[in-house]
Design a protein around this motif. Structure first.
Motif, PDB file in Angstrom:
ATOM      1  N   UNK A 397       2.339   9.202 -47.611  1.00 56.60           N
ATOM      2  CA  UNK A 397       3.038   8.469 -46.553  1.00 56.60           C
ATOM      3  C   UNK A 397       2.617   7.005 -46.561  1.00 56.60           C
ATOM      4  N   UNK A 398       3.592   6.134 -46.855  1.00 52.01           N
ATOM      5  CA  UNK A 398       3.311   4.694 -46.846  1.00 52.01           C
ATOM      6  C   UNK A 398       3.801   4.108 -45.526  1.00 52.01           C
ATOM      7  N   UNK A 399       2.897   3.443 -44.804  1.00 54.92           N
ATOM      8  CA  UNK A 399       3.296   2.726 -43.586  1.00 54.92           C
ATOM      9  C   UNK A 399       3.666   1.314 -44.030  1.00 54.92           C
ATOM     10  N   UNK A 400       4.984   1.031 -44.067  1.00 53.85           N
ATOM     11  CA  UNK A 400       5.433  -0.157 -44.793  1.00 53.85           C
ATOM     12  C   UNK A 400       5.046  -1.468 -44.106  1.00 53.85           C
ATOM     13  N   UNK A 401       5.033  -1.450 -42.770  1.00 54.12           N
ATOM     14  CA  UNK A 401       4.669  -2.691 -42.081  1.00 54.12           C
ATOM     15  C   UNK A 401       3.178  -2.979 -42.236  1.00 54.12           C
ATOM     16  N   UNK A 402       2.397  -1.900 -42.110  1.00 50.53           N
ATOM     17  CA  UNK A 402       0.935  -2.092 -42.136  1.00 50.53           C
ATOM     18  C   UNK A 402       0.368  -2.117 -43.552  1.00 50.53           C
ATOM     19  N   UNK A 403       1.223  -1.808 -44.528  1.00 51.58           N
ATOM     20  CA  UNK A 403       0.819  -1.812 -45.934  1.00 51.58           C
ATOM     21  C   UNK A 403      -0.397  -0.925 -46.187  1.00 51.58           C
ATOM     22  N   UNK A 404      -0.356   0.290 -45.657  1.00 51.71           N
ATOM     23  CA  UNK A 404      -1.406   1.256 -45.991  1.00 51.71           C
ATOM     24  C   UNK A 404      -0.730   2.596 -46.258  1.00 51.71           C
ATOM     25  N   UNK A 405      -1.480   3.529 -46.890  1.00 50.81           N
ATOM     26  CA  UNK A 405      -0.875   4.829 -47.197  1.00 50.81           C
ATOM     27  C   UNK A 405      -1.873   5.953 -47.051  1.00 50.81           C
ATOM     28  N   UNK A 406      -1.335   7.176 -46.808  1.00 50.62           N
ATOM     29  CA  UNK A 406      -2.216   8.340 -46.646  1.00 50.62           C
ATOM     30  C   UNK A 406      -1.587   9.557 -47.299  1.00 50.62           C
ATOM     31  N   UNK A 407      -2.404  10.378 -47.897  1.00 52.99           N
ATOM     32  CA  UNK A 407      -1.948  11.630 -48.506  1.00 52.99           C
ATOM     33  C   UNK A 407      -1.974  12.691 -47.400  1.00 52.99           C
ATOM     34  N   UNK A 408      -0.795  13.316 -47.104  1.00 50.34           N
ATOM     35  CA  UNK A 408      -0.715  14.189 -45.923  1.00 50.34           C
ATOM     36  C   UNK A 408      -0.028  15.509 -46.246  1.00 50.34           C
ATOM     37  N   UNK A 409      -0.604  16.635 -45.850  1.00 51.63           N
ATOM     38  CA  UNK A 409       0.086  17.922 -45.994  1.00 51.63           C
ATOM     39  C   UNK A 409       1.365  17.914 -45.138  1.00 51.63           C
ATOM     40  N   UNK A 410       2.416  18.503 -45.677  1.00 52.05           N
ATOM     41  CA  UNK A 410       3.714  18.404 -45.021  1.00 52.05           C
ATOM     42  C   UNK A 410       3.688  18.900 -43.578  1.00 52.05           C
ATOM     43  N   UNK A 411       2.937  19.976 -43.333  1.00 55.77           N
ATOM     44  CA  UNK A 411       2.967  20.527 -41.957  1.00 55.77           C
ATOM     45  C   UNK A 411       2.273  19.610 -40.943  1.00 55.77           C
ATOM     46  N   UNK A 412       1.525  18.628 -41.463  1.00 54.63           N
ATOM     47  CA  UNK A 412       0.862  17.713 -40.517  1.00 54.63           C
ATOM     48  C   UNK A 412       1.639  16.407 -40.301  1.00 54.63           C
ATOM     49  N   UNK A 413       2.799  16.322 -40.973  1.00 53.94           N
ATOM     50  CA  UNK A 413       3.556  15.071 -40.946  1.00 53.94           C
ATOM     51  C   UNK A 413       3.847  14.589 -39.518  1.00 53.94           C
TER      52      UNK A 413
END
Ligand code: HAM
Length: 418
Positions: A397-413
């Motif tokens: 998941x890339x947070x485009x405004x904040x320019x950071x990303x995280x690897x996330x299991x789908x059920x926690x989205x």
């Protein structure tokens, strides 16, 4: 083969412009609702008689500008050049006045006039308008002007002028027309050809002429405001008093007559210097005879209409930018063809379970191209799917405004996206 072009004076409203249209229309609906006006929609075409009788046989609209044709059954049909006459037809036909006091209606739609196209003047154009039906009292004139004013203000338009005049009742106009025609006849040689013709067909309209030859004669013309009879004067004084109380500024202009024949008493027009020669972006007034002219029982009414294209021209000149927000909050980015099936599952989850507007690439483009798209769409999130995400039922998941990303299991989205 030659490319087919649209009809002169018509315009496609393209996706890149639609935001401003939606904003303007939403504001119409919000303001109308605040004042207790309900929406009405009538057919785009009517029997020609509705406008010939309603708008007036000697007006430019009826004489020169209507799209009139015979249908296959031989009936004379006209594309509506304005809404008021058609709305009155609908109110009479559907008996909408049966059980109510005042009837308050608004409309948004397209209208057709065969005019010479120029900036702010089209052959298909759009209006927002309101009609307040069945009160003869000046409170209703003031109400629609206040509503128009709230509408203009809430669009963020500031430097505009409200011109105001009274055409009085029949008695006033009869008396005034005698004086006016006498005056015009005594100056007839100085008038433009159009105005010369109008002296016998529709003398009031001479006052509205923009022709340079006419300006001096118009300036010296007797003012209708000096001929108002007691009732008309009382009505007009109260309208002005109510506008003063509401701190609405207006300019009294005895040459304001409007281009449609149904008006009596109060008439008004909104004007902006940002528009060029077609500077009126809205106008209206009282019409107490239209109902009986269209076969209904005598019913007083007052209303106005605004030209949406002209409002847009003003907003663009003011650089009011309403198009910044994106429609799309998330883009799902599969890095290879084999991840598309999983990507579709992720997109559905976002739309159906989390109510997030989501777009997914359908052209099997590169990661780089897809990310450029996310940027263009002004999206908040990009959900990237590569081998690791796919095998672990996860996403990057890339947070485009904040320019950071995280690897996330789908059920926690759900915990990460709002
Ligand atoms: P109107 O002054 O003919 O009034 O039109 C209202 C507005 O529609 C104008 O001020 C202008 O902004 C826009 N408009 C008119 N013609 C064109 C055109 N060819 N291209 C672009 N915009 C245009 C009426 O239609 C009356 N029915 C208003 C009314 C409602 N009076 C009482 N109730």
């Amino acid at each position: 083969m030659a490319v087919i072009q649209s009809i002169r004076g018509t315009k496609d409203i393209l996706p890149e412009e639609i935001k401003i249209w939606q904003y303007i229309e939403k504001t119409c609906r919000d303001i109308s609702q605040k004042y207790g006006y309900s929406e009405i929609r009538t057919p785009i075409f009517e029997k020609t008689e509705v406008f010939a009788r309603g708008v007036g046989a000697e007006t430019d609209i009826v004489n020169k500008e209507m799209y009139t044709f015979s249908d296959r059954g031989g009936e004379s049909i006209t594309l509506r050049p304005e809404q008021t006459a058609a709305l009155v037809r609908a109110v009479i036909q559907n008996n909408l006045l049966a059980n109510t006091g005042a009837l308050r209606l608004f409309y948004i739609g397209s209208y057709f006039r065969y005019e010479r196209p120029q900036k702010g003047r089209l052959r298909e154009f759009h209006q927002y308008g309101v009609e307040c039906i069945s009160s003869s009292f000046p409170e209703s004139d003031a109400e629609v002007i206040l509503l128009a004013n709230s509408y203009i203000k809430s669009l963020g338009i500031k430097n505009y002028k409200l011109r105001l005049n009274s055409l009085g009742n029949d008695l006033t106009r009869k008396k005034y027309l005698e004086v006016l025609v006498k005056y015009l006849n005594s100056n007839i040689s100085k008038l433009s050809q159009d105005s010369k013709n109008r002296v016998s067909t529709n003398p009031l309209r001479v006052l509205d002429s923009k022709h340079p030859d006419d300006s001096e004669i118009i300036l010296g013309a007797p003012s209708i405001l000096d001929y108002l009879d007691t009732d008309s004067l009382e009505h007009f004084e109260l309208v002005k008093k109510y506008l003063d109380a509401a701190k609405i500024e207006y300019i009294l202009d005895s040459t304001l007559v409007r281009g449609l024949d149904y008006y009596c008493n109060t008439v008004f027009e909104f004007q902006s210097d940002l528009l060029g020669s077609q500077d009126a972006f809205g106008g209206g007034g009282r019409y107490n005879k239209l109902f009986s002219e269209l076969g209904g029982k005598d019913t007083p009414a007052v209303g106005f209409a605004m030209g949406i294209e002209r409002l847009i021209l003003i907003l663009s000149a003011l650089k009011e930018n309403t198009t910044k927000n994106s429609d799309i909050s998330a883009v799902v980015v599969p890095m290879e063809e084999k991840y598309y099936e999983y990507a579709l599952v992720v997109a559905s989850k976002l739309r159906d379970e989390m109510n997030i507007s989501t777009q997914i690439d359908i052209s099997r483009r590169s990661l780089k191209a897809q990310m450029r798209d996310a940027d263009r769409l002004n999206a908040k999130y990009a959900l990237i799917i590569g081998e690791e995400e796919f095998t672990n039922n996860s996403i990057m998941l890339k947070f485009l405004e904040e320019k950071r990303q995280e690897f996330i299991p789908l059920e926690q989205l759900k915990n990460y996206i709002s």
